[in-house]
Motif scaffolding. Structure first.
Motif, PDB file in Angstrom:
ATOM      1  N   VAL A  20       0.857  -1.188   0.000  1.00 40.32           N
ATOM      2  CA  VAL A  20       0.000   0.000   0.000  1.00 40.32           C
ATOM      3  C   VAL A  20       0.893   1.237   0.000  1.00 40.32           C
ATOM      4  O   VAL A  20       1.576   1.516   0.989  1.00 40.32           O
ATOM      5  N   PRO A  21       0.919   2.009  -1.081  1.00 39.53           N
ATOM      6  CA  PRO A  21       1.801   3.177  -1.164  1.00 39.53           C
ATOM      7  C   PRO A  21       1.387   4.270  -0.184  1.00 39.53           C
ATOM      8  O   PRO A  21       0.218   4.403   0.192  1.00 39.53           O
ATOM      9  N   ASP A  22       2.362   5.055   0.232  1.00 40.42           N
ATOM     10  CA  ASP A  22       2.095   6.223   1.060  1.00 40.42           C
ATOM     11  C   ASP A  22       1.366   7.290   0.250  1.00 40.42           C
ATOM     12  O   ASP A  22       1.370   7.269  -0.984  1.00 40.42           O
ATOM     13  N   LEU A  23       0.775   8.217   0.956  1.00 42.74           N
ATOM     14  CA  LEU A  23       0.190   9.401   0.326  1.00 42.74           C
ATOM     15  C   LEU A  23       1.118  10.575   0.610  1.00 42.74           C
ATOM     16  O   LEU A  23       1.055  11.200   1.675  1.00 42.74           O
ATOM     17  N   THR A  24       2.018  10.853  -0.332  1.00 41.61           N
ATOM     18  CA  THR A  24       2.992  11.924  -0.164  1.00 41.61           C
ATOM     19  C   THR A  24       3.163  12.678  -1.476  1.00 41.61           C
ATOM     20  O   THR A  24       2.702  12.238  -2.524  1.00 41.61           O
ATOM     21  N   GLY A  25       3.886  13.803  -1.389  1.00 37.97           N
ATOM     22  CA  GLY A  25       4.089  14.610  -2.584  1.00 37.97           C
ATOM     23  C   GLY A  25       5.526  14.723  -3.034  1.00 37.97           C
ATOM     24  O   GLY A  25       5.812  15.366  -4.037  1.00 37.97           O
ATOM     25  N   GLY A  26       6.459  14.110  -2.276  1.00 40.47           N
ATOM     26  CA  GLY A  26       7.867  14.186  -2.670  1.00 40.47           C
ATOM     27  C   GLY A  26       8.515  15.508  -2.308  1.00 40.47           C
ATOM     28  O   GLY A  26       7.941  16.372  -1.641  1.00 40.47           O
ATOM     29  N   HIS A  27       9.727  15.695  -2.785  1.00 37.26           N
ATOM     30  CA  HIS A  27      10.536  16.868  -2.453  1.00 37.26           C
ATOM     31  C   HIS A  27       9.907  18.180  -2.896  1.00 37.26           C
ATOM     32  O   HIS A  27      10.099  19.207  -2.260  1.00 37.26           O
ATOM     33  N   VAL A  28       9.191  18.154  -3.998  1.00 37.16           N
ATOM     34  CA  VAL A  28       8.775  19.417  -4.614  1.00 37.16           C
ATOM     35  C   VAL A  28       7.611  20.081  -3.892  1.00 37.16           C
ATOM     36  O   VAL A  28       7.321  21.241  -4.145  1.00 37.16           O
ATOM     37  N   SER A  29       6.940  19.360  -3.005  1.00 37.39           N
ATOM     38  CA  SER A  29       5.753  19.908  -2.357  1.00 37.39           C
ATOM     39  C   SER A  29       5.948  19.947  -0.846  1.00 37.39           C
ATOM     40  O   SER A  29       5.902  18.898  -0.187  1.00 37.39           O
ATOM     41  N   PRO A  30       6.177  21.119  -0.262  1.00 35.87           N
ATOM     42  CA  PRO A  30       6.309  21.230   1.197  1.00 35.87           C
ATOM     43  C   PRO A  30       5.073  20.670   1.891  1.00 35.87           C
ATOM     44  O   PRO A  30       3.946  20.903   1.455  1.00 35.87           O
ATOM     45  N   VAL A  31       5.289  19.919   2.943  1.00 30.82           N
ATOM     46  CA  VAL A  31       4.184  19.275   3.633  1.00 30.82           C
ATOM     47  C   VAL A  31       3.988  19.919   5.000  1.00 30.82           C
ATOM     48  O   VAL A  31       4.941  20.199   5.715  1.00 30.82           O
ATOM     49  N   ASP A  32       2.727  20.195   5.339  1.00 32.34           N
ATOM     50  CA  ASP A  32       2.404  20.822   6.617  1.00 32.34           C
ATOM     51  C   ASP A  32       2.147  19.795   7.713  1.00 32.34           C
ATOM     52  O   ASP A  32       2.513  20.008   8.868  1.00 32.34           O
ATOM     53  N   ALA A 157       8.530  23.732  10.031  1.00 35.83           N
ATOM     54  CA  ALA A 157       7.118  24.123  10.083  1.00 35.83           C
ATOM     55  C   ALA A 157       6.174  22.932   9.916  1.00 35.83           C
ATOM     56  O   ALA A 157       4.960  23.089  10.006  1.00 35.83           O
ATOM     57  N   THR A 158       6.723  21.743   9.686  1.00 38.18           N
ATOM     58  CA  THR A 158       5.914  20.542   9.494  1.00 38.18           C
ATOM     59  C   THR A 158       5.542  19.928  10.837  1.00 38.18           C
ATOM     60  O   THR A 158       6.389  19.813  11.721  1.00 38.18           O
ATOM     61  N   THR A 159       4.298  19.520  10.978  1.00 35.40           N
ATOM     62  CA  THR A 159       3.861  18.763  12.150  1.00 35.40           C
ATOM     63  C   THR A 159       3.795  17.293  11.776  1.00 35.40           C
ATOM     64  O   THR A 159       3.095  16.920  10.831  1.00 35.40           O
ATOM     65  N   VAL A 160       4.547  16.473  12.499  1.00 35.69           N
ATOM     66  CA  VAL A 160       4.516  15.027  12.302  1.00 35.69           C
ATOM     67  C   VAL A 160       3.781  14.407  13.481  1.00 35.69           C
ATOM     68  O   VAL A 160       4.205  14.566  14.630  1.00 35.69           O
ATOM     69  N   ALA A 161       2.682  13.721  13.219  1.00 37.51           N
ATOM     70  CA  ALA A 161       1.917  13.026  14.246  1.00 37.51           C
ATOM     71  C   ALA A 161       2.241  11.538  14.156  1.00 37.51           C
ATOM     72  O   ALA A 161       1.807  10.866  13.219  1.00 37.51           O
ATOM     73  N   ALA A 162       3.037  11.046  15.094  1.00 38.70           N
ATOM     74  CA  ALA A 162       3.341   9.620  15.159  1.00 38.70           C
ATOM     75  C   ALA A 162       2.226   8.957  15.953  1.00 38.70           C
ATOM     76  O   ALA A 162       2.116   9.141  17.167  1.00 38.70           O
ATOM     77  N   PRO A 175      17.789   7.502  12.276  1.00 40.49           N
ATOM     78  CA  PRO A 175      19.133   8.057  12.505  1.00 40.49           C
ATOM     79  C   PRO A 175      19.223   9.545  12.175  1.00 40.49           C
ATOM     80  O   PRO A 175      19.976  10.280  12.811  1.00 40.49           O
ATOM     81  N   SER A 176      18.473   9.975  11.177  1.00 36.65           N
ATOM     82  CA  SER A 176      18.516  11.378  10.750  1.00 36.65           C
ATOM     83  C   SER A 176      17.088  11.903  10.611  1.00 36.65           C
ATOM     84  O   SER A 176      16.653  12.301   9.532  1.00 36.65           O
ATOM     85  N   ALA A 177      16.366  11.915  11.723  1.00 35.38           N
ATOM     86  CA  ALA A 177      14.991  12.408  11.685  1.00 35.38           C
ATOM     87  C   ALA A 177      14.979  13.890  11.339  1.00 35.38           C
ATOM     88  O   ALA A 177      15.749  14.670  11.903  1.00 35.38           O
ATOM     89  N   PRO A 178      14.151  14.319  10.400  1.00 34.84           N
ATOM     90  CA  PRO A 178      14.109  15.734  10.034  1.00 34.84           C
ATOM     91  C   PRO A 178      13.609  16.587  11.196  1.00 34.84           C
ATOM     92  O   PRO A 178      12.808  16.135  12.017  1.00 34.84           O
ATOM     93  N   VAL A 179      14.082  17.811  11.258  1.00 28.89           N
ATOM     94  CA  VAL A 179      13.613  18.750  12.269  1.00 28.89           C
ATOM     95  C   VAL A 179      12.159  19.090  11.959  1.00 28.89           C
ATOM     96  O   VAL A 179      11.815  19.464  10.830  1.00 28.89           O
ATOM     97  N   CYS A 180      11.292  18.940  12.948  1.00 26.48           N
ATOM     98  CA  CYS A 180       9.864  19.169  12.747  1.00 26.48           C
ATOM     99  C   CYS A 180       9.213  19.344  14.109  1.00 26.48           C
ATOM    100  O   CYS A 180       9.870  19.226  15.147  1.00 26.48           O
ATOM    101  N   ALA A 181       7.914  19.623  14.116  1.00 32.59           N
ATOM    102  CA  ALA A 181       7.134  19.637  15.345  1.00 32.59           C
ATOM    103  C   ALA A 181       6.516  18.251  15.504  1.00 32.59           C
ATOM    104  O   ALA A 181       5.614  17.873  14.753  1.00 32.59           O
ATOM    105  N   LEU A 182       7.030  17.466  16.461  1.00 28.37           N
ATOM    106  CA  LEU A 182       6.591  16.080  16.633  1.00 28.37           C
ATOM    107  C   LEU A 182       5.491  15.991  17.680  1.00 28.37           C
ATOM    108  O   LEU A 182       5.628  16.516  18.783  1.00 28.37           O
ATOM    109  N   LEU A 183       4.403  15.295  17.323  1.00 28.34           N
ATOM    110  CA  LEU A 183       3.317  15.013  18.253  1.00 28.34           C
ATOM    111  C   LEU A 183       3.164  13.500  18.357  1.00 28.34           C
ATOM    112  O   LEU A 183       2.880  12.836  17.356  1.00 28.34           O
TER     113      LEU A 183
END
Length: 220
Positions: A20-32, A157-162, A175-183
């Motif tokens: 089941v593929p993820d729902l993402t936009g890749g590098h070109v689309s900033p994700v909120d 500026a991205t919020t990641v909800a785990a 190992p290299s988690a991107p800087v984000c607002a983690l919830l």
């Protein structure tokens, strides 16, 4: 098929229907907003996108403030077809980690499923605290998750909800988690978002706010 080959699958070969593929936009689309979950289940295998079943409907009802027949996965997939990639949904494993999720022929035998489901039920905070061979299986999933996360435009500026302990364990282990607002929030299954209290409710409130911001009409 070995457990390693199953967890390292690419959706081709004898069992392409189990990816089941993820729902993402890749590098070109900033994700909120990114919602990170465990793995697909029956409804997700049928729809071919994450959060397609009851949990997805409950999640969208919570975030949108109104109930409908549409799941969060459907809503995000619809937005992405229109070129709006501000909300993304990602699974740690793109293949099911529960035997009952597969209603057709399964590539694993009972002993192998015991290994996979044992990993799924792990309570460690990070995969490095798991004992072998669970840690070795977890490392395969982590490598693939890290590759997919690196392809996304996640920033401060991205919020990641785990969502759920499994997703949280893997995000902490990157190992290299991107800087984000983690919830760190509960999984949306069994209406856990609607029933949340205390710090979980506070975090879900923040997620709902970020989702509403990401749902505003795009500038022309």
């Amino acid at each position: 098929m070995t457990v390693e080959a199953y967890l390292n699958g690419t959706g081709v070969g004898a069992y392409p229907n189990l990816l089941v593929p993820d729902l993402t936009g890749g590098h070109v689309s900033p994700v909120d907003v990114v919602i990170l979950l465990e793995s697909p289940h029956v409804d997700e295998l049928h729809a071919k996108h994450p959060l397609a079943g009851r949990a997805g409907r409950d999640a969208l009802a919570f975030l949108a403030g109104t109930y409908s027949d549409r799941s969060l996965g459907q809503e995000v997939a619809h937005r992405q077809k229109r070129g709006d990639f501000r909300v993304a949904i990602v699974n740690v494993s793109q293949a099911p980690l529960q035997r009952q999720a597969i209603t057709t022929a399964t590539p694993l035998d009972d002993k192998q499923w015991t290994q996979v489901e044992g990993l799924r039920r792990s309570r460690a905070r990070e995969i490095w605290k798991l004992r072998a061979p669970r840690r070795q299986l977890a490392e395969l999933l982590l490598q693939d998750l890290e590759r997919r996360i690196a392809l996304m435009a996640i920033g401060p500026a991205t919020t990641v909800a785990a969502a759920g302990r499994f997703a949280q364990m893997f995000w902490r282990s990157l190992p290299s988690a991107p800087v984000c607002a983690l919830l760190e929030v509960p999984h949306p299954a069994r209406r856990q978002w609607a029933r949340a209290t205390g710090i979980d409710a506070d975090r879900l409130g923040l997620l709902s706010e970020r989702f509403h911001v990401a749902s505003a009409p795009l500038a022309e």
